[in-house]
Design a protein around this motif. Structure first.
Motif, PDB file in Angstrom:
ATOM      1  N   GLN A 141      -2.981  -0.373  -5.144  1.00  0.00           N
ATOM      2  CA  GLN A 141      -4.274   0.039  -4.212  1.00  0.00           C
ATOM      3  C   GLN A 141      -4.207  -1.640  -4.229  1.00  0.00           C
ATOM      4  OE1 GLN A 141      -7.086   0.887  -7.216  1.00  0.00           O
ATOM      5  NE2 GLN A 141      -7.998   2.717  -5.693  1.00  0.00           N
ATOM      6  N   LYS A 175       0.734  -1.126   0.130  1.00  0.00           N
ATOM      7  CA  LYS A 175       0.176  -0.555  -0.130  1.00  0.00           C
ATOM      8  C   LYS A 175       0.473   1.038   0.135  1.00  0.00           C
ATOM      9  CE  LYS A 175      -3.744   2.415   0.753  1.00  0.00           C
ATOM     10  NZ  LYS A 175      -4.067   2.595  -0.247  1.00  0.00           N
ATOM     11  N   ILE A 204     -11.666   0.452  -1.707  1.00  0.00           N
ATOM     12  CA  ILE A 204     -10.842  -0.212  -1.708  1.00  0.00           C
ATOM     13  C   ILE A 204     -11.279   1.993  -2.133  1.00  0.00           C
ATOM     14  CG2 ILE A 204      -9.862  -1.801  -2.565  1.00  0.00           C
ATOM     15  CD1 ILE A 204      -9.527  -1.182  -5.496  1.00  0.00           C
TER      16      ILE A 204
END
Lengths: 423, 423
Positions: free
Chosen positions: A35, A30, A125
């Protein structure tokens, strides 16, 4: 930086320490700007413990309820992983297979994914969360019942989500460093493969390699999702599986990708079958009606004097009893003499797209086996694979001989850990 | 024969044997001609084990993920119970809170049910199945996230489903024989109550009786669902809780239903509060802003010479620190002298609708306490309840004295097992 789907098996999240280690790895991805969607299996022995409990209340647990029971396993691991990630200061949300939009058919315990509608995952997300998804489970299109995908199901969940979300890559984290040119438990000098095509990986999986299951690779090929198989412990670069090598991946396709072996099969020989049209069909109709998948099939040349022939086939040992029962029942209809059952066999397969354009491969394979004193009982080939059946006792020696003969041995002394991939 | 909802707590399904015993009891109800819906808690210590795991990965687990984790517990017990029932030759299907249509608000870890849409349950039982529903859990109307209902949540699930399905009765199976006139661990001669009104049961629950939680009884009263509290071990008839006694239930309402006690509270005294309008409001606004529920409140007569008064209130010990912190912060604004905190108190309550028309009850209560040498520190009354606060050390003696004085002692020697009801 695009979207990455990561999958962690049961051995990677076996306890609180493992979950915290995985959380760090996820957060690293991350932080690198991706994502991240994570697919997770049940913790270590959870599934076995649940199966044991089921056995205590019912000798033959019903499919629907068995699926309801087993899916508790991923619910626990995914919630804990989400907590561990939040504890590192990043946002995470966990989703069941049903919440993640994994839609399946209604075949409990071995359902097939028929659609993925990842709307909630996409929203999560896009809001900046890391999404954690339960592997191995889905919800049936008809009836909205909870289903499970069977062995290796979490890998398939990961690839299916990667396809539905148009991910850059599907990373399968396991307890080995990647796909090897042979099983390192058998061949000490086996090499980690840097890149392998979907086709060769499919043949390896079909021939006994356990790292990725056939079904998962097939899904990845259909949607052209690159898979990166790697260790959740070492963090090293693993094996890339894709259509074409990319970027800094080794660009020249090896002639031979690897040697696979399988000692989980048995051989059935139907002796004294009348050599006339329809006989083989009757045999394999009986087998198919019993819902048994077979592997290799060989029919001998018929002896002119008797007009009778023998038909042999291989199948998983676990299906052996069912197959011989089915054939016994059909004996009069088929009209054969006798059945032979042999579970002391092994299969060795040489896999590589290069053999299409290298006519010497088949000869080299048989020479290597002959030099090692290994007797061949059955032979079967595809365009990019040769398989032989031998005595089970000869398998390890045969694999080593072939691995050396085709120049696959490494010179390095690096230690390799090898094991299953969970489910 | 109508529809029956049965609820089994964690101690009733603690292991495979317990689950099989419950399965038999469920099947008996089905055989008797009822449609049966079963609400089940997590097995024995499962919830505690999951909470422990969460603590290992994160010091303060997030609400949403904590709920996802805990709901794995009922998923396991309900699937196993369905398998055990099928193993007895009857059809059963298990449903999560979400599948059963238990819709809640979005307050994780202590959500409230705002609607029940039991379409799938109705279909399942109309098809001849026994429906097994996960207690304690639901799904939020907004966001469709998994929620849990907090302590005693499974009882509330059972009553809410019984209301939505218009059940004849909601049977709460536990590890005691019913509701008693006092806690049998304290009063050996406590009697099982045959029938009790919702109102009296609500007061008992609010005063420390643990068998049924206030919230569950409140729900049952609102929808007029009779509750039958009984043991999953003995199979004996237990205690009926309803608006009016029915059929062969004892028809005459007792003057006194029972004596409850509670040693889980503490007392806070705010000393030297200026005796002018708005002072009490300022104190309890500070407490309310900290989201603390208080129980009894008493204000002394102000001393004419100083114009100052003392205000005391009781609250759960677990909230004690939060309350004193909130009051310290508001000290200048309120303008009091000092705070006293006392967690060595106990509360004894006498409950019974009959006291409305029997003026001697209050006097009898105080006389019994006085005869037992118990000093009273605070008094609070409702229409059908009198409560006093005493030293914690005096509570057991006080309960026994009051129980005897109001003629509640039984002559029978039957042994009584008493414990918690799980969640």
């Amino acid at each position: 930086m695009g979207l990455v789907v990561q999958k962690y098996g049961g051995s990677s999240v076996a306890d609180a320490e493992g979950i915290k280690r995985v959380a760090k790895r996820v957060v690293d991805a991350k932080k690198a700007g991706h994502q991240v969607v994570v697919v997770v299996s049940a913790m270590g022995d959870t599934t076995d413990e649940l199966i044991d409990l089921a056995g205590q209340v019912s000798p033959i647990p019903a499919g629907r309820e068995f699926d309801m029971l087993l899916t508790a396993g991923e619910r626990i691991s995914m919630a804990l992983l989400a907590m561990a990630i939040k504890n590192l200061g990043h946002e995470a949300q966990s989703f069941t297979g049903s919440q993640a939009g994994v839609i399946t058919d209604s075949v409990h315990n071995k359902a097939r994914i028929i659609d993925v509608t990842p709307g909630r995952i996409r929203t999560s997300i896009d809001e900046g969360n890391i999404a954690i998804v339960a592997g191995f489970q889905g919800v049936s299109q008809e009836g909205k019942n909870i289903t499970t995908l069977g062995r290796g199901g979490s890998d398939t969940t990961a690839v299916a989500l990667a396809a539905a979300l148009d991910a850059e890559v599907c990373e399968i984290y396991t307890d080995v460093d990647g796909v090897f040119t042979a099983d390192p438990r058998v061949v000490k000098k086996a090499k980690k493969i840097e890149w392998i095509s979907f086709e060769d990986m499919l043949e390896l999986a079909a021939s006994g390699s356990k790292v990725l299951l056939h079904r998962c690779v097939e899904y990845a090929r259909r949607y052209n999702i690159p898979i990166h198989v790697r260790s959740s412990f070492s963090g090293l670069r693993g094996t890339w599986v894709s259509n074409e090598p990319q970027g800094d991946q080794q660009v020249e396709q090896a002639i031979i990708s690897g040697v696979a072996h399988d000692v989980s099969e048995a051989k059935v020989t139907v002796v004294g079958v009348p050599d006339k049209p329809g006989e083989a069909a009757a045999i394999f109709r009986a087998i198919a009606d019993a819902e048994i998948n077979i592997d290799m099939v060989v029919q001998n040349v018929s002896a002119a004097s008797t007009g009778l022939t023998d038909i042999s086939f291989t199948l998983p040992k676990t299906e052996g009893r069912k197959a011989t029962d089915a054939l016994e029942k059909a004996r009069t209809a088929i009209g054969y003499d006798s059945l032979r059952y042999d579970d002391q066999i092994g299969k060795i397969s040489l896999v590589g797209a290069g053999m299409k354009t290298n006519p010497g491969v088949t000869a080299g394979f048989f020479e290597a086996l002959s030099d090692a004193g290994v007797n061949i009982e059955l032979i079967s080939t595809s365009e990019i694979r040769i398989s032989v059946v031998t005595r089970a006792d000869d398998v390890n020696e045969a694999v080593r001989a072939v691995h050396t003969a085709f120049g696959l041995d490494t010179d390095s002394d690096e230690a390799v850990v090898y094991g299953g991939t969970g489910r």
